[in-house]
Write a protein that holds these residues in place. Structure first.
Motif, PDB file in Angstrom:
ATOM      1  N   PRO A 122     -67.560  19.599  88.679  1.00  0.00           N
ATOM      2  CA  PRO A 122     -67.889  20.743  87.830  1.00  0.00           C
ATOM      3  C   PRO A 122     -67.790  20.366  86.358  1.00  0.00           C
ATOM      4  CG  PRO A 122     -65.655  20.958  88.663  1.00  0.00           C
ATOM      5  CD  PRO A 122     -66.223  19.729  89.308  1.00  0.00           C
ATOM      6  N   LYS A 123     -68.755  20.825  85.570  1.00  0.00           N
ATOM      7  CA  LYS A 123     -68.704  20.637  84.124  1.00  0.00           C
ATOM      8  C   LYS A 123     -68.457  21.980  83.453  1.00  0.00           C
ATOM      9  CE  LYS A 123     -71.308  19.355  79.986  1.00  0.00           C
ATOM     10  NZ  LYS A 123     -72.611  18.970  79.403  1.00  0.00           N
ATOM     11  N   THR A 124     -67.321  22.101  82.792  1.00  0.00           N
ATOM     12  CA  THR A 124     -67.037  23.296  82.008  1.00  0.00           C
ATOM     13  C   THR A 124     -68.024  23.370  80.849  1.00  0.00           C
ATOM     14  OG1 THR A 124     -64.685  23.203  82.569  1.00  0.00           O
ATOM     15  CG2 THR A 124     -65.299  24.471  80.616  1.00  0.00           C
ATOM     16  N   VAL A 125     -68.691  24.505  80.691  1.00  0.00           N
ATOM     17  CA  VAL A 125     -69.682  24.662  79.626  1.00  0.00           C
ATOM     18  C   VAL A 125     -68.954  25.052  78.347  1.00  0.00           C
ATOM     19  CG1 VAL A 125     -71.744  25.903  78.869  1.00  0.00           C
ATOM     20  CG2 VAL A 125     -71.459  25.316  81.294  1.00  0.00           C
ATOM     21  N   MET A 126     -68.932  24.139  77.392  1.00  0.00           N
ATOM     22  CA  MET A 126     -68.181  24.339  76.158  1.00  0.00           C
ATOM     23  C   MET A 126     -69.042  24.755  74.985  1.00  0.00           C
ATOM     24  SD  MET A 126     -65.029  23.913  76.888  1.00  0.00           S
ATOM     25  CE  MET A 126     -64.459  24.033  75.207  1.00  0.00           C
ATOM     26  N   ILE A 127     -70.339  24.552  75.050  1.00  0.00           N
ATOM     27  CA  ILE A 127     -71.220  24.906  73.939  1.00  0.00           C
ATOM     28  C   ILE A 127     -71.888  26.228  74.274  1.00  0.00           C
ATOM     29  CG2 ILE A 127     -73.208  24.214  72.561  1.00  0.00           C
ATOM     30  CD1 ILE A 127     -72.421  21.309  73.179  1.00  0.00           C
TER      31      ILE A 127
END
Length: 349
Positions: A285-290
């Motif tokens: 999983p990639k946490t969406v930071m933008i």
């Protein structure tokens, strides 16, 4: 009565443990352009647009500090949070810690040290796809043990100096004999900073106020004695307010969370962000930071609601209260909880 976010959904198949429904809370980690002054009567504190060379406060804590003592880079490191990796080394000496979801429903940390550099930190583990977006605003050094080639390439493409266990032949890393592998990689952190002392110090990331920055009635902050967060069935940390010590004290999965010093893990500020998860990397999983989302700041036994926003990988997170004013933190260390939208956050008065 406890206030809890509403269910949002469940996790899919083999991707990881079932994520519990709900909302999060946050209070971000950044300064607000043009609105960085603390509460009236407080001394001027660092802001995101302040020159690092003029810092008279620790840029990542907002506490008084000699500028010359802060004239070195920050050190970010990917820290393991597997049960076998506990207790971690020197978490209470961090300026900032970001907790993120990884595969299998467990979490890892991106921890940043600047105002207080320990001799050793760890256990250090591998990089993930959201870590360049988390670490880039700090500049300086990023330490990790390796990772998928595509994720390593993403981190190598940032301006940060990459210190990587898999490639190290200079003795910066070693394996702790008392720890089981692969949860045994330790970094000689003071040495890593010393070797890169010419790098610039980090810019401020937060707006700071007084020791009780949420007291203004316009912020509508609610009394909070406990914060319960759910990342997945496998990870559900909690924070309890200790009024006598003026700190939040951490638990994990119902047990006290202790660092290697035998002290309970603690924080002055707990910031909870509602974040999306990008599943385009398969099981990782990639946490969406933008982007932007809901945020809660918990400090001094209170919690205020607002929003967070981050424009680009190399810019800090901006925190804004519901009334449009900056959400300020108290001077001290901060944990940023990146709770997925399928998780939950509960604040108990």
């Amino acid at each position: 009565m406890a206030t809890q976010s509403a269910p949002v959904g469940r996790r899919r198949g083999a991707r990881s443990a079932l994520l519990v429904a709900a909302a999060l809370l946050l209070a971000g980690c950044q300064s607000v352009p043009g609105e960085q002054r603390p509460d009236q009567g407080e001394p001027a504190r660092p802001t995101a647009d302040a020159a690092a060379s003029a810092v008279s406060f620790a840029p990542l804590r907002g506490t008084p500090a000699d500028a010359a003592a802060m004239a070195h880079p920050s050190l970010a490191a990917k820290i393991d949070n597997h049960e076998a990796a506990r207790p971690q080394i020197a978490l209470n000496r961090t300026d900032l810690v970001f907790e993120e979801l990884v595969e299998g429903g467990i979490t890892r940390y991106v921890a940043i040290w600047h105002s207080d550099i320990p001799d050793e930190i760890g256990p250090v583990r591998s990089i993930r796809p959201m870590d360049p977006d988390i670490a880039s605003p700090f500049g300086g050094i990023i330490a990790y043990s390796g990772g998928q080639e595509q994720f390593v390439e993403m981190m190598m493409a940032t301006p940060l100096v990459n210190v990587v266990f898999d490639y190290d032949d200079t003795g910066l890393f070693f394996r702790g004999d008392e720890r089981p592998g692969p949860h045994d990689v330790i970094l000689r952190s003071a040495e890593a900073v010393s070797r890169n002392s010419s790098l610039a110090p980090p810019p401020p990331q937060f707006a700071y106020g007084s020791a009780d920055p949420l007291a203004a009635p316009a912020l509508v902050a609610t009394p909070t004695s406990r914060i319960d967060l759910v990342f997945s069935d496998a990870r559900f940390p909690a924070w309890e307010w200790d009024a006598a010590a003026s700190v939040w004290l951490r638990s994990q999965e119902g047990a006290l969370d202790l660092e290697s010093s035998a002290e309970r893990v603690r924080a002055t500020n707990v910031v909870t962000l509602r974040v999306g998860i990008d599943w385009s990397y398969g099981e990782v999983p990639k946490t969406v930071m933008i982007g932007s989302g809901e945020a809660w700041v918990s400090v001094a036994g209170r919690t205020a609601h607002g929003t967070w926003a981050k424009d680009a990988a190399d810019t800090p997170i901006t925190l804004t209260a519901d009334d449009g004013s900056p959400l300020r933190l108290a001077p001290g260390n901060t944990w940023v909880e990146l709770v997925p939208g399928e998780g939950s956050a509960t604040f108990t008065p």
